[in-house]
Design an enzyme around this catalytic site. Structure first.
Site, PDB file in Angstrom:
ATOM      1  N   CYS A  80      45.384  33.642  -9.199  1.00  0.00           N
ATOM      2  CA  CYS A  80      46.011  34.438  -8.138  1.00  0.00           C
ATOM      3  C   CYS A  80      47.343  33.841  -7.667  1.00  0.00           C
ATOM      4  O   CYS A  80      48.328  33.918  -8.379  1.00  0.00           O
ATOM      5  CB  CYS A  80      45.022  34.621  -6.989  1.00  0.00           C
ATOM      6  SG  CYS A  80      45.532  35.953  -5.889  1.00  0.00           S
ATOM      7  N   HIS A 168      40.100  36.947  -9.497  1.00  0.00           N
ATOM      8  CA  HIS A 168      39.338  35.771  -9.036  1.00  0.00           C
ATOM      9  C   HIS A 168      38.035  35.612  -9.833  1.00  0.00           C
ATOM     10  O   HIS A 168      37.052  36.278  -9.544  1.00  0.00           O
ATOM     11  CB  HIS A 168      39.000  35.929  -7.547  1.00  0.00           C
ATOM     12  CG  HIS A 168      40.202  35.795  -6.668  1.00  0.00           C
ATOM     13  ND1 HIS A 168      40.613  34.589  -6.155  1.00  0.00           N
ATOM     14  CD2 HIS A 168      41.102  36.714  -6.252  1.00  0.00           C
ATOM     15  CE1 HIS A 168      41.712  34.768  -5.438  1.00  0.00           C
ATOM     16  NE2 HIS A 168      42.026  36.047  -5.477  1.00  0.00           N
ATOM     17  N   GLU A 170      35.994  33.266  -9.669  1.00  0.00           N
ATOM     18  CA  GLU A 170      34.994  32.548  -8.873  1.00  0.00           C
ATOM     19  C   GLU A 170      34.145  33.480  -8.015  1.00  0.00           C
ATOM     20  O   GLU A 170      33.094  33.094  -7.528  1.00  0.00           O
ATOM     21  CB  GLU A 170      35.687  31.498  -7.986  1.00  0.00           C
ATOM     22  CG  GLU A 170      36.574  32.046  -6.864  1.00  0.00           C
ATOM     23  CD  GLU A 170      38.006  32.388  -7.290  1.00  0.00           C
ATOM     24  OE1 GLU A 170      38.228  32.583  -8.504  1.00  0.00           O
ATOM     25  OE2 GLU A 170      38.890  32.486  -6.419  1.00  0.00           O
ATOM     26  N   SER A 222      16.382  13.846  10.190  1.00  0.00           N
ATOM     27  CA  SER A 222      16.346  14.957  11.136  1.00  0.00           C
ATOM     28  C   SER A 222      15.238  15.942  10.799  1.00  0.00           C
ATOM     29  O   SER A 222      15.001  16.882  11.531  1.00  0.00           O
ATOM     30  CB  SER A 222      17.676  15.698  11.075  1.00  0.00           C
ATOM     31  OG  SER A 222      17.762  16.382   9.831  1.00  0.00           O
ATOM     32  N   GLY A 223      14.586  15.732   9.650  1.00  0.00           N
ATOM     33  CA  GLY A 223      13.619  16.729   9.199  1.00  0.00           C
ATOM     34  C   GLY A 223      14.277  17.749   8.286  1.00  0.00           C
ATOM     35  O   GLY A 223      13.606  18.551   7.658  1.00  0.00           O
ATOM     36  N   GLY A 224      15.606  17.743   8.211  1.00  0.00           N
ATOM     37  CA  GLY A 224      16.324  18.711   7.386  1.00  0.00           C
ATOM     38  C   GLY A 224      16.510  18.228   5.960  1.00  0.00           C
ATOM     39  O   GLY A 224      16.131  17.107   5.606  1.00  0.00           O
ATOM     40  N   VAL A 225      17.108  19.098   5.149  1.00  0.00           N
ATOM     41  CA  VAL A 225      17.230  18.834   3.722  1.00  0.00           C
ATOM     42  C   VAL A 225      18.164  17.644   3.446  1.00  0.00           C
ATOM     43  O   VAL A 225      17.823  16.741   2.677  1.00  0.00           O
ATOM     44  CB  VAL A 225      17.792  20.092   3.000  1.00  0.00           C
ATOM     45  CG1 VAL A 225      17.934  19.828   1.516  1.00  0.00           C
ATOM     46  CG2 VAL A 225      16.898  21.280   3.257  1.00  0.00           C
ATOM     47  N   ASP A 226      19.336  17.642   4.091  1.00  0.00           N
ATOM     48  CA  ASP A 226      20.344  16.644   3.724  1.00  0.00           C
ATOM     49  C   ASP A 226      19.874  15.218   4.020  1.00  0.00           C
ATOM     50  O   ASP A 226      19.941  14.340   3.153  1.00  0.00           O
ATOM     51  CB  ASP A 226      21.664  16.903   4.462  1.00  0.00           C
ATOM     52  CG  ASP A 226      22.207  18.293   4.174  1.00  0.00           C
ATOM     53  OD1 ASP A 226      21.759  18.903   3.189  1.00  0.00           O
ATOM     54  OD2 ASP A 226      23.057  18.765   4.944  1.00  0.00           O
ATOM     55  N   SER A 227      19.413  14.986   5.230  1.00  0.00           N
ATOM     56  CA  SER A 227      19.021  13.606   5.540  1.00  0.00           C
ATOM     57  C   SER A 227      17.793  13.205   4.722  1.00  0.00           C
ATOM     58  O   SER A 227      17.656  12.040   4.326  1.00  0.00           O
ATOM     59  CB  SER A 227      18.774  13.427   7.044  1.00  0.00           C
ATOM     60  OG  SER A 227      17.663  14.160   7.481  1.00  0.00           O
TER      61      SER A 227
END
Ligand code: XMP
Length: 511
Positions: A80, A168, A170, A222-227
């Site tokens: 583009c 595009h 993507e 934290s209980g979340g995915v990342d940590s």
């Protein structure tokens, strides 16, 4: 092991992150850098992609990258704005377009047997989004494809490995976009697609061992995915030298603290649960202002975490679950900090006084890649598929001031809603869901009695990264059943509404 890398130069397009994701879906590692901050170690990149841009190459403020170490020296794909840039400043010409060039279009081939278009058939759908158009190709440019409205939809520059496309690849609406990227990166640039979740785990574990040695590391779960995924990687690398702290701020979901703590212990993590609910509720007492609530929670979190870190003798490192979008947002092409909409307390790390060195094993990954890395370490599917949950927890879903009773009511409502989504097989179809306790009482009737009780809102959104979101069209039968269950089971609530606002202009959380 070194993997071939792709450099994506960002001119500020809303789609730049998508380019990086598509490339990575091909098992090729890619990095985004601003167009005017080309990395010094350019030799480490095997191919370069120029992104789109909201700017025009014809404007006084046209963005000029320094491509002296790139053009003609490395395979280059210009998308583009990139394609217009290469045309306009290298002997071609770009002008405002007369026809609308936004949305779906279909390729018609001009050049047959071109490796760039291998396995892409005539008529393939592509996504256009531009207001200028390339009138004349640059010097040595050769036309490869057109669409009905766009004559110069794809070209290459003879004598270089440079390809340029007006559309595009993507964007999902470009049906063969991924194939096109593969043709360019694998067949033309000769990149080896060997960057997989398994290889990421092996290499990250090795690198963490090198980096950390025998030092101790503290990490806030934290209980979340990342940590959780960050913790697993570190656990594999340094075992018991990883000290995890999971703080209960009293604003988690119903039973979450106990359930998640048990799950972490089951994973073999060295984890300490710290119940600081009372401290958080004290700090929040009487506070209704959203920003001040967030700040208070952030402050207490740091105090609690700091107390815990001090109990670990000789700890040297602080591990964080920072992921790639957090990193690239801080180096945006257009520069300048964007307005603070909300202060997310867990972005930006802990204060200097902790004097710990920072380790961020996930900082090169997108969220979906974090999940794949977790899966490749055999982590629990339910943990990896958890909806995002904000650091300040239910505090930003209780509008107005916070009391223990309000937290209890919201936990109950939230549990009915979330369990219902799971029972109806809807949980995994929704990106994030939760309930909001409104500072409104309304009149109702139960049995023969007048009631005057709380109103709750339910929110469920579809999104890929939380930056934009659409409300989910949940089945009416589900909403009806959930509403009945909430009003019958949760004392103090007599009315349920469903939030049908998208982001923007609304946000996902109400505060
Ligand atoms: P908004 O409300 O800004 O939310 O549309 C976008 C995403 O971010 C989450 N969120 C937070 N996450 N700390 C977090 O870890 C925070 O302070 C915070 N505030 C919002 C929100 O749940 C959604 O997923």
């Amino acid at each position: 092991m070194q993997h071939d890398k792709v450099l994506i130069l960002d001119f500020g397009s809303q789609y730049t992150q998508l380019i990086a994701r598509r490339v990575r879906e091909l098992n090729i590692y890619s990095e985004i850098h601003p167009f005017n901050k080309i990395p010094n170690n350019i030799d480490d990149y095997k191919a370069v992609v120029l992104s789109g841009s909201p700017q025009s190459v014809r404007g006084d403020d046209a963005l000029h990258p320094n491509l002296s170490e790139i053009r003609g020296k490395k395979p280059l794909l210009a998308v583009c704005y990139g394609a217009q840039y290469l045309a306009h400043f290298s002997g071609g010409n770009v002008a405002p377009s007369n026809t609308r060039e936004y949305g779906r279009a279909n390729l018609s081939y001009v050049k047959k047997d071109e490796p760039f278009f291998e396995d892409i058939s005539e008529g393939s759908q592509v996504w256009m989004s531009h207001s200028d158009t390339i009138k004349t190709l640059p010097t040595h440019g050769e036309l490869l494809a057109s669409t009905h409205d766009v004559q110069n939809a794809a070209y290459k520059i003879n004598g270089e490995t440079t390809y340029a496309i007006q559309f595009h690849p993507e964007v999902y609406h470009s049906t063969d976009g991924k194939q096109l990227l593969e043709n360019f990166l694998v067949n033309i640039a000769g990149i080896n697609p060997d960057w997989t979740p398994d290889s990421f785990v092996d290499e990250t574990v090795d690198a963490l061992q090198q980096q950390i040695g025998k030092d101790k590391v503290v990490l806030g779960l934290s209980g979340g995915v990342d940590s959780s995924v960050a913790a697993m990687l570190l656990h594999k690398a340094i075992g018991k030298n990883l000290y995890c702290v999971f703080v209960n701020n009293g604003l988690l979901r119903k039973n979450e603290f106990q359930d998640v703590l048990k799950q972490y212990e089951g994973m073999g993590l060295n984890v300490k649960g710290v119940d600081a609910s009372a401290r958080f509720l004290d700090a929040l007492a009487g506070e209704s202002d959203p920003e001040r609530k967030r700040k208070a929670i952030g402050r207490v979190f740091i105090e609690v975490f700091d107390d815990e870190a001090h109990l670990i003798e000789d700890v040297k490192w602080l591990a964080q679950g920072t992921i790639y979008p957090d990193v690239i947002e801080s180096v945006s092409a257009t520069g300048g900090p964007s307005a603070t909409i909300k202060s997310h307390h867990n972005v930006g790390g802990l204060p200097d006084f902790m004097k710990l060195k920072i380790v961020e094993p996930l900082k090169a990954l997108f969220k979906d890649e974090v999940r794949r890395v977790g899966a490749s370490m055999d982590m629990d599917k339910a943990l990896l598929g958890r909806h995002p949950f904000p650091g300040p927890g239910l505090a930003i879903r209780i509008l107005g001031d916070i009391t223990a009773e309000k937290v209890r009511i919201l936990q109950e409502v939230d549990a009915v809603f979330i369990n219902g989504l799971k029972e109806w097989g809807l949980y995994d179809k929704v990106w994030q869901a939760g309930a909001i306790l409104l500072p409104v009482n309304s009149v109702g009737v139960m049995g023969d009695e007048r009631t005057y009780e709380k109103c709750v809102a339910l929110r469920a959104v579809e999104s890929t990264d939380g930056m934009t979101a659409d409300w989910v069209n949940l089945p009416y039968e589900f909403l009806q059943k959930t509403s009945n269950d909430i009003i019958n089971k949760v004392k103090g609530v007599n009315r349920v509404v469903y939030d049908i606002s998208s982001k923007p202009p609304a946000t996902i959380e109400w505060e």
